[in-house]
Design an enzyme around this catalytic site. Structure first.
Site, PDB file in Angstrom:
ATOM      1  N   SER A  47      -9.627   1.519   3.361  1.00  0.00           N
ATOM      2  CA  SER A  47      -8.894   2.297   2.368  1.00  0.00           C
ATOM      3  C   SER A  47      -7.836   1.510   1.599  1.00  0.00           C
ATOM      4  O   SER A  47      -7.193   2.061   0.704  1.00  0.00           O
ATOM      5  CB  SER A  47      -8.197   3.470   3.081  1.00  0.00           C
ATOM      6  OG  SER A  47      -7.264   2.983   4.045  1.00  0.00           O
TER       7      SER A  47
ATOM      8  N   SER B 181      -9.663  -0.851   7.584  1.00  0.00           N
ATOM      9  CA  SER B 181      -9.205  -0.579   6.219  1.00  0.00           C
ATOM     10  C   SER B 181      -8.586  -1.763   5.491  1.00  0.00           C
ATOM     11  O   SER B 181      -8.367  -1.697   4.284  1.00  0.00           O
ATOM     12  CB  SER B 181      -8.200   0.577   6.223  1.00  0.00           C
ATOM     13  OG  SER B 181      -8.851   1.802   6.437  1.00  0.00           O
TER      14      SER B 181
ATOM     15  N   LYS C 181       0.844  -1.196   0.000  1.00  0.00           N
ATOM     16  CA  LYS C 181       0.000   0.000   0.000  1.00  0.00           C
ATOM     17  C   LYS C 181       0.879   1.247   0.000  1.00  0.00           C
ATOM     18  O   LYS C 181       1.917   1.285   0.665  1.00  0.00           O
ATOM     19  CB  LYS C 181      -0.911  -0.032   1.233  1.00  0.00           C
ATOM     20  CG  LYS C 181      -1.984   1.055   1.282  1.00  0.00           C
ATOM     21  CD  LYS C 181      -2.880   0.843   2.502  1.00  0.00           C
ATOM     22  CE  LYS C 181      -3.975   1.895   2.615  1.00  0.00           C
ATOM     23  NZ  LYS C 181      -4.831   1.681   3.809  1.00  0.00           N
TER      24      LYS C 181
END
EC number: 6.3.5.7
Length: 525
Positions: A168, A192, A76
């Site tokens: 996210s 997330s 990420k």
């Protein structure tokens, strides 16, 4: 080959059935073919190929570094990576190249993993849809699956109703679900990692707070952030956790504990378990399909001899509000470092230092980030501090005690939904503002972060629309191995079907060795 598990591919590499370079090139090819998903912000092709070459030399010399040597992974884009741009999907950090690796990234590289690239997210990980970053929203691979197209009667040429991934860590979830890597790092502050895992039909794991280092993870909420792991099966998660877990002198919150084992037992005696079902999680907004699957999952445990009981987490109704106050307060503090002076974006406004600060943050942050900063600053004002921040901390303590009481009563694992519904179309998702969406999407997940507990979302079945639905298992603090052992047993029982991606199934050798799908044990009533 790309449809196999991480452990299977690791064995194939050791046996010489495939080389790291072949594996790397296949993943890079698939990344290009699935570019429409917008899962990656940066594809580190040259870096990955060089790492594959080095891995290949080790295998030829019989000096493999372990199960992750030669395995493609993604990270990420809020984890620092040496020499590779780290943006947090924000204008504020566009062009920022860190001089160091996050500890978790370094641990993966030390084991020979191949870094395919940095994945997309909501700006600074503030969101639940992976729709608010400056590089555009991430598309859910299941939008283009045969299962969804057939059950929802979507025209293969109609691209207007594409689905969100959740967030996210949506880029990481999409990357794993679309077979472009075998594991990906996400971050988890209020759900997330687990939220997008549920929507993308993969496993999303949030470790106990303090088990895995946060050093190099660009902070959102220091007291809740943890690196998350996304894979296609629980056993793969355990392998990655075995590499990442352990004390880090660069992160004082990590515990001095031995690293977790790199595998979980294949079988277990479920009859010795006590499974708790929190009654407060049966909320009116929960879809009938998720409710049905939750009930069936409880019945499944009970049918195998486990004790299944209803439990109470009485302060659950306050958790979302409490989370919002604490989250935004820490966000306001953490975002203060982005002032345009040390690194990141700097506005050209030079009337005064104050004007430059204001313009930098106006240009660098989106509305969502600025809104959370404003909320946090409001709660931290001298006249509001006691009434908001301090009270929220007290409520957090009560929420933690609720979990402690339940586990001390003899419950081993809690079984809950992960999300209220299946993934929704993007056009429907953006009808509501970010704060409202996050409050709805984090309802079952954020309390776990406030309590510092381990939790995992496991895909269990497809909805009537042909979309994944996941359920969440929550364990005692630092009982991550026990939690993953239960999750592995559960995963084996439900036999979640493999995604059939239209356009990629023509090249079955690249993804799936056989096109047969296992049928899910849990079906809609």
């Amino acid at each position: 080959m790309l449809g196999r598990t991480l452990r299977e591919v690791s064995a194939a590499l050791k046996q010489g059935q495939v080389t790291p370079t072949e594996l790397c090139k296949n993943c890079l090819s698939l990344i290009k073919k699935t570019k429409y998903l917008n899962a990656y912000i940066t594809v580190s092709e040259e870096v990955a190929l060089k790492q594959a070459e080095e891995s290949e030399k080790r295998y030829k010399q019989g000096q493999s570094l372990g199960d992750l040597d030669g395995i493609p992974v993604a990270v990420k884009d809020n984890f620092s990576t040496t020499g590779i741009e780290t943006t947090c999907a924000s204008n504020m950090l566009k062009g920022y190249v860190p001089p160091y690796n996050a500890t978790v990234v370094q641990k993966l590289l030390d084991q020979g993993a191949l870094l395919m690239g940095k994945t997309n997210l909501d700006e600074f990980a503030m969101g639940s849809g992976s729709t608010d970053g400056v590089f555009g929203p991430v598309r859910n691979p299941w939008t283009y699956s045969k299962q969804y197209r057939e059950r929802s009667r979507q025209d293969a040429g109609d691209d207007s109703h594409w689905l969100i991934t959740g967030g996210s860590s949506g880029g990481s979830a999409a990357a794993v679900a679309a077979f472009t890597c075998f594991a990906a790092l996400g971050s988890d502050t209020g759900g997330s990692t687990r939220n997008p895992a549920a929507h993308c039909g993969i496993v999303g794991f949030k470790p106990s707070y303090g088990l895995v280092s946060r050093h190099g993870l660009i902070p959102l909420v220091n007291s809740m952030d943890v690196p998350g792991i996304l894979t296609r099966c629980v056993d793969d998660t355990a392998i990655v956790l075995g590499t990442l877990a352990g004390h880090d002198p660069k992160d004082s919150t990590t515990v001095r504990n031995p690293a977790q084992p790199a595998s979980v037992p294949g079988g277990m005696d479920v009859s010795r378990l006590c499974i708790g079902i929190p009654k407060e999680y049966l909320v009116p907004e929960l879809s009938s399909e998720v409710r049905s699957l939750w009930s069936q999952a409880a019945d499944l445990f009970e049918s195998e001899g486990a004790k299944v009981i209803e439990v109470s987490l009485p302060h659950t109704c306050y958790s979302i509000v409490c989370y919002h106050v604490l989250c935004t307060s820490e966000v306001a503090s953490n975002m203060a470092r982005f002032d345009g002076l040390q690194y990141g974006h700097r506005s050209g406004v030079d009337v005064s230092t104050e004007a430059m600060y204001a313009a930098t943050r106006q240009e660098g942050f989106n509305d969502v980030v600025r809104g959370r900063i404003l909320s946090g600053n409001f709660f931290l004002l001298k006249e509001n501090y006691e009434n908001y921040f301090v009270k929220a901390q007290k409520v957090r303590r009560l929420i933690v005690k609720d979990f402690v009481d339940v586990f001390e009563s003899g419950v081993d694992v809690l079984l809950t939904p992960t999300t209220l519904t299946e993934a929704v179309p993007y056009l429907e998702f953006i009808k509501e503002d970010n704060r409202t969406r996050s409050a709805q999407d984090d309802i079952f997940t954020q309390a776990v972060n406030m309590a510092g507990l381990p939790a995992v979302s496991v895909p269990v079945a497809l909805s009537n629309q042909g979309l994944p639905i996941g359920l969440q298992l929550i364990g005692r603090a630092f009982c991550d191995q026990q939690l993953l052992t239960v999750a592995k047993w559960f995963e084996k029982q439900v036999q979640f079907p493999v995604i059939q991606l239209q356009g990629l199934m023509d090249d079955g050798s690249l993804v799936l060795e056989n096109g047969k799908l296992t049928s899910a044990s849990l079906t809609q009533r």
